[in-house]
Design an enzyme around this catalytic site. Structure first.
Site, PDB file in Angstrom:
ATOM      1  N   GLY A 167      68.674 -21.729  19.369  1.00  8.17           N
ATOM      2  CA  GLY A 167      68.961 -21.594  17.933  1.00  8.17           C
ATOM      3  C   GLY A 167      67.698 -21.788  17.104  1.00  8.17           C
ATOM      4  N   GLY A 197      67.482 -20.752  13.397  1.00  6.26           N
ATOM      5  CA  GLY A 197      68.451 -21.293  12.450  1.00  6.26           C
ATOM      6  C   GLY A 197      67.804 -22.241  11.448  1.00  6.26           C
ATOM      7  N   GLN A 198      68.663 -22.901  10.676  1.00  6.00           N
ATOM      8  CA  GLN A 198      68.172 -23.747   9.582  1.00  6.00           C
ATOM      9  C   GLN A 198      67.285 -24.874  10.111  1.00  6.00           C
ATOM     10  OE1 GLN A 198      70.882 -26.366   7.674  1.00  6.00           O
ATOM     11  NE2 GLN A 198      69.731 -26.448   5.770  1.00  6.00           N
ATOM     12  N   ASP A 219      66.466 -17.611  20.710  1.00  6.63           N
ATOM     13  CA  ASP A 219      67.576 -17.283  19.802  1.00  6.63           C
ATOM     14  C   ASP A 219      68.147 -15.949  20.245  1.00  6.63           C
ATOM     15  OD1 ASP A 219      69.298 -17.071  17.468  1.00  6.63           O
ATOM     16  OD2 ASP A 219      67.967 -18.519  16.515  1.00  6.63           O
ATOM     17  N   ILE A 220      69.212 -15.507  19.569  1.00 10.19           N
ATOM     18  CA  ILE A 220      69.825 -14.247  20.022  1.00 10.19           C
ATOM     19  C   ILE A 220      69.041 -13.034  19.557  1.00 10.19           C
ATOM     20  CG2 ILE A 220      72.225 -14.889  20.511  1.00 10.19           C
ATOM     21  CD1 ILE A 220      72.871 -14.230  17.591  1.00 10.19           C
ATOM     22  N   TYR A 269      85.082 -26.911  13.560  1.00  8.80           N
ATOM     23  CA  TYR A 269      83.713 -27.425  13.684  1.00  8.80           C
ATOM     24  C   TYR A 269      83.739 -28.903  14.083  1.00  8.80           C
ATOM     25  CZ  TYR A 269      78.921 -28.469  12.001  1.00  8.80           C
ATOM     26  OH  TYR A 269      77.613 -28.854  11.878  1.00  8.80           O
ATOM     27  N   LYS A 291      82.419 -30.790  17.366  1.00  7.63           N
ATOM     28  CA  LYS A 291      81.388 -31.842  17.301  1.00  7.63           C
ATOM     29  C   LYS A 291      81.839 -33.105  18.038  1.00  7.63           C
ATOM     30  CE  LYS A 291      78.004 -29.762  15.297  1.00  7.63           C
ATOM     31  NZ  LYS A 291      76.851 -29.395  16.127  1.00  7.63           N
TER      32      LYS A 291
HETATM   33  N1  SER Z   1      75.954 -28.935   6.982  1.00  3.14           N
HETATM   34  C1  SER Z   1      77.023 -28.771   7.921  1.00  3.14           C
HETATM   35  C2  SER Z   1      78.101 -27.937   7.362  1.00  3.14           C
HETATM   36  O1  SER Z   1      78.301 -27.960   6.181  1.00  3.14           O
HETATM   37  C3  SER Z   1      77.565 -30.108   8.297  1.00  3.14           C
HETATM   38  O2  SER Z   1      77.161 -30.443   9.543  1.00  3.14           O
HETATM   39  O3  SER Z   1      78.769 -27.297   8.094  1.00  3.14           O
END
Ligand code: SER
Length: 311
Positions: free
Chosen positions: A8, A11-12, A34-35, A139, A143
């Site tokens: 990744g 990503g951010q 990354d992809i 999500y 996690k």
């Molecule tokens: N910043 C993330 C989100 O908003 C939280 O882990 O999904």
């Protein structure tokens, strides 16, 4: 950490972490993956890897003889809610593949958890390190499962897994994609462009946030800590600040007095935000590995506005 594979990497978090790791551990000791290919392909070692393809991940990690895997590839909260099955496949399938590669190659392992690992029944203020975790988002389910899975690989196989629960991460480099805390990044861009922002999160909604330089330092600091000092492993609460949309507006107004804030609440993301804590307690991270955030809301706001204006 001598040779590090980052998934990744575009990503951010990844896009900045890779640069910082290269700076600290050497250009040739950090492999981004990354992809898709980065825009600037000459930027250092890079491999195309879809983390749901475990064989490819193994082949790349083996080829570069890595001793550390930092697994960042994942869908964020709002995107995961739009496509829960895809989120499960990517967030859990990818993590399991990465853990298996780490186990076979006996590497160190980092993956981030999130404030999203908490749910409506979790204490909202000073949320303890060890507490109820019954998240109501896909999500969050990913996690919590990820935290448990990383603990399992540590206890069962002795794999050196470590992680943090990141709050909303704020940066001027790469925008987040599809998170609930994204408003806290967008607001700075709109403050520079329009001197106004319409927030999709309601006034009075507190969430933890952190400036990216603190997040990057936290990852490296945790990974460099003598394992004998760690009581917890996956995943440490860490936060830079707890803030609501109006707090960002006030902080911005000290630099741009004419800045105007309005609200057009997105029910889907508001629901997610309300299921998360107001402010988590970082004591375990402070005590076990010396976590420290250098940026509060005012210091971060000054830096964000300066850097975005330069852009
Ligand atoms: N910043 C993330 C989100 O908003 C939280 O882990 O999904």
């Amino acid at each position: 950490m001598k040779k590090i594979l980052v998934t990744g990497a575009m990503g951010q978090i990844g896009s900045e972490l890779v640069d910082q790791l290269r700076h600290t551990y050497g250009e040739n000791n950090v492999i981004g993956s990354d992809i898709k290919q980065p825009d600037n392909a000459s930027d250092g070692l890079f491999e195309i890897v879809d983390v749901t393809d475990g064989e490819r991940l193994f082949e790349v990690a083996k080829k570069h003889n890595v001793d550390t895997i930092m697994h960042l590839a994942a869908l964020l909260s709002a995107k995961a809610e739009e496509n829960p099955k895809r989120a499960w496949d990517l967030n859990m399938g990818g993590l399991l593949n990465a853990l298996e590669v780490a186990r076979e190659l006996e590497t160190q392992f980092f993956t981030p958890s999130s404030i999203g690992a908490f749910g409506p029944s979790t204490p909202k203020d000073q949320t303890p390190q060890d507490t109820l975790q019954r998240p109501t988002t896909m999500y969050g389910v990913n996690k919590v499962s990820g935290e448990l899975l990383c603990d399992y690989y540590y206890n069962r196989f002795g794999l050196d897994t470590r992680g943090v629960r990141f709050p909303g991460l704020i940066s001027y480099v790469t925008p987040p994609g599809g998170g609930t805390t994204d408003y806290a990044v967008d607001i700075y861009y709109e403050a520079i462009k329009q001197k106004a922002y319409t927030s999709f999160i309601a006034e009075g909604t507190y969430m933890d946030m952190m400036y990216m330089p603190d997040a990057l330092n936290a990852i490296i600091q945790l990974m460099e800590t003598d394992p004998a000092k760690l009581i917890h492993r996956n995943a440490f609460n860490i936060s830079g600040m707890s803030a609501a949309p109006e707090d960002f507006a006030k902080a911005i107004q000290t630099h741009i007095p004419e800045f105007k804030m309005s609200y057009d609440v997105d029910p889907a993301r508001q629901r997610i935000a309300e299921s998360w804590p107001n402010a988590i307690d970082s004591t375990a991270a402070i005590e076990e590995w010396g976590f420290k955030a250098d940026y509060d809301l005012d210091r971060m706001t000054k830096d964000m506005l300066e850097k975005i204006a330069q852009k």
